[in-house]
Scaffold this motif. Structure first.
Motif, short mmCIF file in Angstrom:
data_model
loop_
_atom_site.label_atom_id
_atom_site.label_comp_id
_atom_site.label_asym_id
_atom_site.label_seq_id
_atom_site.Cartn_x
_atom_site.Cartn_y
_atom_site.Cartn_z
N SER A 1 3.55 -4.31 -17.29
CA SER A 1 4.82 -3.57 -17.15
C SER A 1 4.92 -2.34 -15.15
N GLU A 2 3.93 -1.28 -15.66
CA GLU A 2 3.93 -0.69 -13.87
C GLU A 2 4.37 -1.12 -12.70
N VAL A 3 2.56 -2.86 -12.58
CA VAL A 3 2.91 -3.26 -11.69
C VAL A 3 3.61 -4.24 -11.15
N ASN A 4 4.59 -4.24 -12.27
CA ASN A 4 5.60 -5.31 -11.99
C ASN A 4 6.89 -4.86 -11.80
N ARG A 5 6.94 -4.00 -11.71
CA ARG A 5 8.66 -2.49 -11.85
C ARG A 5 7.72 -2.47 -9.73
N LEU A 6 6.67 -1.75 -9.85
CA LEU A 6 6.08 -1.97 -8.31
C LEU A 6 6.46 -2.68 -7.14
N TYR B 1 -7.54 -2.32 -1.84
CA TYR B 1 -7.98 -1.98 -3.04
C TYR B 1 -7.19 -0.39 -3.48
N ALA B 2 -7.02 -0.37 -4.80
CA ALA B 2 -6.16 0.91 -4.81
C ALA B 2 -6.30 1.59 -6.88
N PHE B 3 -6.55 2.95 -6.85
CA PHE B 3 -6.80 2.54 -8.26
C PHE B 3 -6.29 4.01 -8.86
N LYS B 4 -6.29 5.06 -9.48
CA LYS B 4 -5.77 5.58 -10.33
C LYS B 4 -6.21 5.68 -12.01
N GLY C 1 0.61 -1.04 -0.01
CA GLY C 1 -0.37 0.00 -0.04
C GLY C 1 0.80 1.44 0.05
N VAL C 2 2.00 1.73 0.99
CA VAL C 2 3.02 2.47 1.06
C VAL C 2 3.29 2.44 -0.37
N ILE C 3 3.96 1.72 -1.14
CA ILE C 3 4.65 1.26 -2.40
C ILE C 3 3.45 1.93 -3.46
N LEU C 4 2.48 1.32 -3.46
CA LEU C 4 1.26 2.07 -4.40
C LEU C 4 1.14 3.48 -4.21
N SER D 1 -6.83 2.55 -13.74
CA SER D 1 -6.05 1.08 -13.53
C SER D 1 -6.70 0.37 -11.50
N GLN D 2 -7.19 -0.34 -12.12
CA GLN D 2 -7.14 -1.01 -10.65
C GLN D 2 -6.45 -2.56 -10.51
N ILE D 3 -6.00 -2.24 -8.90
CA ILE D 3 -5.26 -3.27 -7.97
C ILE D 3 -6.46 -3.87 -7.24
#
Length: 560
Positions: free
Chosen positions: A536-541, A259-262, A241-244, A510-512
């Motif tokens: 690719s973004e989620v893999n980097r996170l 749950y996270a979104f942007k 959560g902190v990284i997101l 985007s939703q995670i």
């Protein structure tokens, strides 16, 4: 107040006689009980109660004895019972049947409206409407607009139709001589606007509502079913959560679930696009039905009143206060190329109010209009109105110039004649003068023989047929177009909003989701655009999520 009644009441003797004759079928019996008030209690009222009982055979009773959960009490309330309709009236006395008929009609209307909205929100229909409007706009550029009916009779005759069928009847009947205010064009705009509103209501708004909900997934299977999924064997959901949050996500935690979104604004963009298109079409409709148009050619030094030139285009056209403004043409002049062709023409205008006070002065030219009080004055054309000449030192004489028709081309030519014989004679002869602009004048004698060329205000006389002629000045006329267009600001605002919302619509939503199961962290996500970039973004996170380290080696050393 509630009253308890003991249900163990013996049956009527007549019922005992009926019981042996019952077969295995179920029968209903009715018994009536009457509760009498207690002596000395004035707060109670007599109450009659009818109880329906079911008589069953011994086989049925043996099977039903297994269920002992039957209630042993009958609960009575002091509230008055609802009024009952009399038997035999079929509910007509209390209006039951008409209410059902009314409700049925209302439901039918609602179903019909739903079908209409569903039909209007069809994407194929909207695309067809847009293509039809585009085709009519293209046809409006091909057909000359605003001409007299005789023009179309001659240009589109019935004996030689365009494409074998298109004649003046099509143009005048459908209003294609004023395409952008014709009922066909405006009706299609209204239909397209209705389709956009229906699509927004049935599709875009529900999508936004769903996207705004915070949804937590409670099982790892649901998380792993997403478009992108992964698992970290030793990770914490709080660290994720902190990284997101650092990556711009809005993060929500609920126990072991995340749950996270942007990019939620990207979901609102289609609604903005539809609203922008409605603004454009609304502004165009207002321009077609609420504008004033007019044109005038004014010689240098003369005036005109704005309201005398403008005419309404539709039933929404309303006069402005500036219609009483008087316009004076101070000067008209032209610029030329080195070849002598006209490159630009200018008009010095002054505007006066009803008291004769100058409120504005400006020199206009092509693509540089004057705007005042909702009125726009454009420089669109020019001509030569008058030649000022001296004859044998007498004058000046003002000779009106008339446009001459040439065989093809856009070159302008103006001409006049200076009589030198008796003007009362039936055969008037004189000196002919021709000019194609304000730079020079060509002179011919009575026989049509070329004599020479003189520039206005050159002070060089020329002798023709014994007369000395001097060209003092060539006075031009300014061709002006005037209009009021209340829909222009709305159209500009619509196009600005359309460009902005179109750019916003490219933002990905985007939703995670994540779920902590022991030390294992399950991650899943999806995006409506840029799915490869999202993965690719989620893999980097996830690469930045720290690994949990337990104290198993320390425990082992302690045990040793």
């Amino acid at each position: 107040m509630e009253t308890l009644i003991n249900p163990t009441i013996s049956l009527n003797p007549s019922l005992r006689r009926i019981a042996p004759s019952l077969n295995s079928q179920t029968h209903l019996l009715r018994s009536t009980f009457r509760i009498r008030p207690q002596p000395g209690n004035s707060r109670t009222r007599p109450l009659q109660l009818t109880v329906f009982c079911k008589l069953r055979t011994s086989r049925e009773e043996s099977t039903d004895n297994k269920d002992k959960s039957m209630s042993k009490k009958i609960m009575l309330s002091e509230m008055a019972p609802p009024p009952l309709a009399e038997e035999g009236d079929g509910g007509a006395g209390n209006g039951g049947a008409p209410a059902r008929r009314k409700g049925g009609a209302f439901e039918s209307v609602k179903r019909f409206l739903r079908r209409v909205v569903t039909l209007l929100s069809n994407l194929g229909l909207a695309i067809g409407e847009m293509f039809t409007i585009a085709a009519l706009m293209a046809l409006g550029t091909f057909i000359e607009q605003g001409e007299a009916p005789d023009f179309y009779f001659e240009k589109y005759p019935e004996d030689n139709p365009v494409l074998g069928f298109f004649t003046w009847k099509w143009i005048l009947t459908l209003g294609f001589d004023h395409m952008f205010s014709s009922p066909v064009f405006l009706g299609l705009l209204v239909l397209l606007g209705t389709s956009l509103m229906a699509c927004t209501y049935t599709t875009q708004i529900p999508i936004v509502k769903v996207a705004r909900r915070w949804s937590f997934l409670s099982s790892s299977k649901s998380v792993l079913k997403q478009e992108f999924s992964d698992s970290l064997p030793r990770a914490s959901v709080k660290d994720l959560g902190v990284i997101l949050m650092g990556a711009g996500y809005e993060v929500f935690l609920k126990g072991p679930s995340l749950y996270a979104f942007k990019g939620l604004v990207g979901r609102f963009a289609p609604i903005g696009v539809h609203l922008a298109m409605l603004l454009i079409m609304g502004g165009g409709t207002l321009s077609a039905l609420g504008s004033f148009r007019g044109s005038v050619t004014v010689p240098q030094g003369l005036n005109f009143v704005v309201g005398d030139v403008l005419g309404p285009l539709g039933f929404l056209s309303k006069p402005l206060e500036a219609f009483n403004t008087e316009v004076h043409v101070n000067k008209f002049y032209m610029d030329y190329y080195d070849s002598g062709q006209v490159s630009q023409f200018h008009t010095d205008l002054s505007l006066y109010d009803m008291d004769g006070k100058e409120v504005l002065r400006k020199t206009i030219s092509v693509n540089d209009p004057l705007r005042y009080g909702g009125i726009t004055i454009y420089q669109t054309d020019w001509s030569i109105s008058t030649l000022q000449v001296l004859k044998d030192g007498e004058g000046p004489f003002n000779l009106a110039m008339a446009p001459l028709k040439l065989n093809g081309g856009d070159t302008k030519l103006f001409g006049t004649i200076l009589p030198i014989d008796d003007t009362d004679s039936t055969q008037v002869k004189g000196i002919s003068m021709l000019a194609r602009d304000l730079q020079s004048v060509v002179l011919y004698d009575q026989e049509g023989k070329f004599i020479g060329v003189r520039r206005p205000n050159s002070k060089l006389p020329i002798e023709i047929n014994g007369k000395k002629i001097e060209i003092l000045d060539a006075i031009g006329s300014s061709g002006l177009d005037l209009k009021t267009d209340p829909g222009v600001p709305i159209v500009y605002a619509g196009f600005g909003a359309l460009m902005l919302t179109t750019c916003i619509s490219y933002l990905s939503h985007s939703q995670i989701w994540a779920l902590q199961d022991g030390t294992t962290l399950f991650i899943g996500g999806k995006s409506n655009r840029g799915k490869v970039e999202f993965s690719s973004e989620v893999n980097r996170l996830l690469d930045r999520v720290p690994e949990l380290v337990d104290d198993f080696p320390a425990k082992q050393s302690n045990s040793v």
